[in-house]
Design an enzyme around this catalytic site. Structure first.
Site, mmCIF file in Angstrom:
data_model
loop_
_atom_site.group_PDB
_atom_site.id
_atom_site.type_symbol
_atom_site.label_atom_id
_atom_site.label_comp_id
_atom_site.label_asym_id
_atom_site.label_seq_id
_atom_site.Cartn_x
_atom_site.Cartn_y
_atom_site.Cartn_z
ATOM 1 N N GLU A 181 0.855 -1.199 0.000
ATOM 2 C CA GLU A 181 0.000 0.000 0.000
ATOM 3 C C GLU A 181 0.881 1.236 0.000
ATOM 4 O OE1 GLU A 181 -3.192 0.383 -1.098
ATOM 5 O OE2 GLU A 181 -3.666 -1.213 0.328
ATOM 6 N N HIS A 182 0.522 2.208 -0.811
ATOM 7 C CA HIS A 182 1.308 3.444 -0.976
ATOM 8 C C HIS A 182 2.710 3.150 -1.523
ATOM 9 C CE1 HIS A 182 -1.455 6.464 0.696
ATOM 10 N NE2 HIS A 182 -1.874 5.495 1.488
ATOM 11 N N THR A 183 2.854 2.013 -2.166
ATOM 12 C CA THR A 183 4.138 1.680 -2.781
ATOM 13 C C THR A 183 4.139 2.003 -4.276
ATOM 14 O OG1 THR A 183 3.226 -0.550 -2.889
ATOM 15 C CG2 THR A 183 4.923 -0.158 -1.233
ATOM 16 N N GLY A 217 -13.783 0.736 -2.491
ATOM 17 C CA GLY A 217 -12.354 0.456 -2.596
ATOM 18 C C GLY A 217 -12.054 -0.839 -3.328
ATOM 19 N N SER A 221 -12.598 -1.087 -6.548
ATOM 20 C CA SER A 221 -12.324 -0.650 -7.919
ATOM 21 C C SER A 221 -13.390 -1.033 -8.932
ATOM 22 C CB SER A 221 -10.966 -1.171 -8.392
ATOM 23 O OG SER A 221 -10.000 -0.271 -7.962
ATOM 24 N N SER A 222 -14.610 -0.673 -8.610
ATOM 25 C CA SER A 222 -15.678 -0.872 -9.596
ATOM 26 C C SER A 222 -15.407 -0.023 -10.832
ATOM 27 C CB SER A 222 -17.037 -0.530 -8.988
ATOM 28 O OG SER A 222 -17.132 0.846 -8.687
ATOM 29 N N ASP A 229 -5.188 -0.951 -10.351
ATOM 30 C CA ASP A 229 -6.581 -1.405 -10.381
ATOM 31 C C ASP A 229 -6.943 -2.010 -11.734
ATOM 32 O OD1 ASP A 229 -6.521 -0.252 -7.926
ATOM 33 O OD2 ASP A 229 -7.785 1.468 -8.447
ATOM 34 N N TYR A 232 -3.082 12.337 0.898
ATOM 35 C CA TYR A 232 -2.416 11.525 -0.135
ATOM 36 C C TYR A 232 -1.333 12.366 -0.810
ATOM 37 C CZ TYR A 232 -1.942 8.999 -4.599
ATOM 38 O OH TYR A 232 -1.456 8.326 -5.708
#
Ligand code: ADP
Ligand code: MG
Length: 395
Positions: free
Chosen positions: A40-42, A130, A132-133, A178, A228
């Site tokens: 995450e956040h990578t 979250g 990713s629709s 995503d 973010y």
């Protein structure tokens, strides 16, 4: 002549809601949502992510028509949208057509000659949770147009077009994970994606006896997008300090713990903590892939808890609701791993849970959550499934 006959539906390949819109000359594409196990956040630090496609998907039926019209229908919102292939402009009134038009626009920008079509979208992925629709919708139409127009784009090209549609047309700054996961997903595997090179490898993820449970905090903090941007800046600041001594360092991907200790810890302790989380997370992800190869799910799950604690304490993108949900399962022997998933400040936690314990877990955590936050806890139980595919060929 255009045929309007409705074919008898095959409910195993697409949802019943789509059946009235599927004609003899329609093709239907399924494109799934995604989870991300670790990493995450990578992505914006040139690092690794470990996503997988899930058994909840968006479905798009496309039918070629005479003329230049694009007629879109949302089977879930019961709305229509009509334009022509010459007027691909962002709709200000409704958001859903933009995820479809944005992809058509990418085909046009790639010098494809579009022709008229009718398209209907439906889905079973919860919106905005979250999972990713949005990427699922984009990948569904990208795949469908590629088939219909026989444009021969590779899956990676389609992924990039879908991402650009979201960046440029919808106006959401997202990475490539995503769309990549939706398109490239493989049953019982996670995808180790190198966000720097876009090289990827499938790692085995045996779903036997376990389920993924998403616990939806129902929280959406307005902080999410501003924080973010702050995190991105903090990572860049760390890199620029380290680069002064180690010129070869391009991003946090190239940074070691020794460099952090030497150059950031003594002078910028906050930046140090942010960067340390990212450096650790990349290493953790690679070690977690070794766990998967050995089938050691316990060790893998423990790393998810470590990710959560890093995100909460060092990267500081969690919130009390997400911390509560992870704490609530930390000592539960039926839960192998748990962490917040996504950018943070709300959304879901992802939990690996023994199949037999799923219902009771949802019930008991739901009660505790309600008592503490007066919010209903929503839960989604998912499996890892294949990525984007054609579920109905033109008859
Ligand atoms: P997420 O991708 O996390 O689910 P987003 O806000 O990025 O959340 O995307 C949700 C948007 O995607 C919806 O508001 C809608 O415009 C579009 N969308 C997703 N699924 C569908 C669907 N089944 N039908 C129509 N639009 C959809
Ligand atoms: Mg989205």
């Amino acid at each position: 002549m255009e045929t309007q006959k409705t074919i008898s539906p095959d409910y195993t390949s697409y949802p019943a809601a789509l059946a009235p819109f599927v004609r003899e000359n329609s093709l239907v594409v399924r494109s799934p949502g995604r989870i991300n196990l670790i990493g995450e956040h990578t992505d914006y630090n040139d690092g690794f992510v470990l996503p997988a496609a899930i058994d909840k998907a968006a479905y798009f039926a496309i039918t070629p028509t005479e003329g230049d019209f694009i007629k879109l229908h949302s089977a879930d919102f019961h709305e229509d949208y009509k334009t022509t292939i010459h007027e691909l402009r962002k709709s200000e009134k409704n958001s859903w057509p933009n995820y479809l038009l944005g992809v058509a626009d990418q085909f046009k920008k790639a010098c494809v000659t579009l022709s008229g079509f009718e398209g209907t979208i439906t889905g079973e992925i919860p919106l905005g949770a979250g999972l990713s629709s949005s990427a699922a919708v984009e990948c569904a139409i990208a795949f469908a147009l590629n088939e219909l127009l026989q444009t021969g784009f590779s899956k990676l090209q389609l992924v990039k077009m879908a991402q650009r549609a979201e960046n440029d047309f919808v106006g959401v700054r997202c990475g490539i994970m995503d769309q990549f996961a939706s398109m490239f997903g493989l049953r019982d595997h996670v995808i180790r994606l190198d966000c720097r090179s876009l090289d990827y490898e499938y790692e085995p993820f045996r779903m036997e006896g376990i389920r993924m449970v998403l616990l939806d905090s129902g929280v959406k903090h307005s902080l999410a997008s501003s924080e973010y941007n702050v995190r991105r800046q903090q990572c860049e600041e760390g890199v620029s300090i380290i680069q002064k001594k180690y010129a070869e360092v391009q991003s946090l991907r190239d940074v070691t713990q020794t460099m952090l200790d030497e150059l950031l810890l003594p002078v910028v302790p906050l930046i140090y903590r942010r960067c340390k989380y990212v450096v650790e997370e990349n290493l953790r992800l690679l070690a977690a892939c070794e766990d998967l190869k050995k089938g050691d799910m316990k060790s893998f799950g423990n790393k998810m808890f470590d990710t959560h604690h890093g995100l909460s304490r060092d990267y500081e993108v969690s919130c009390s609701e997400l911390d509560f949900l992870v704490d609530a399962v930390q000592n539960n022997p039926s839960v192998l791993g748990s962490r917040m998933m996504g950018g943070g400040f709300g959304g879901c936690t992802i939990n690996i849970v023994n199949e037999g314990a799923v219902e009771e877990l949802i019930q008991s955590v739901g009660e505790m959550y309600f008592q503490s936050f007066r919010k209903e806890l929503k839960a989604y139980v998912v499996k890892i499934e294949d990525g984007t595919s054609l579920v109905r060929h033109i008859g």
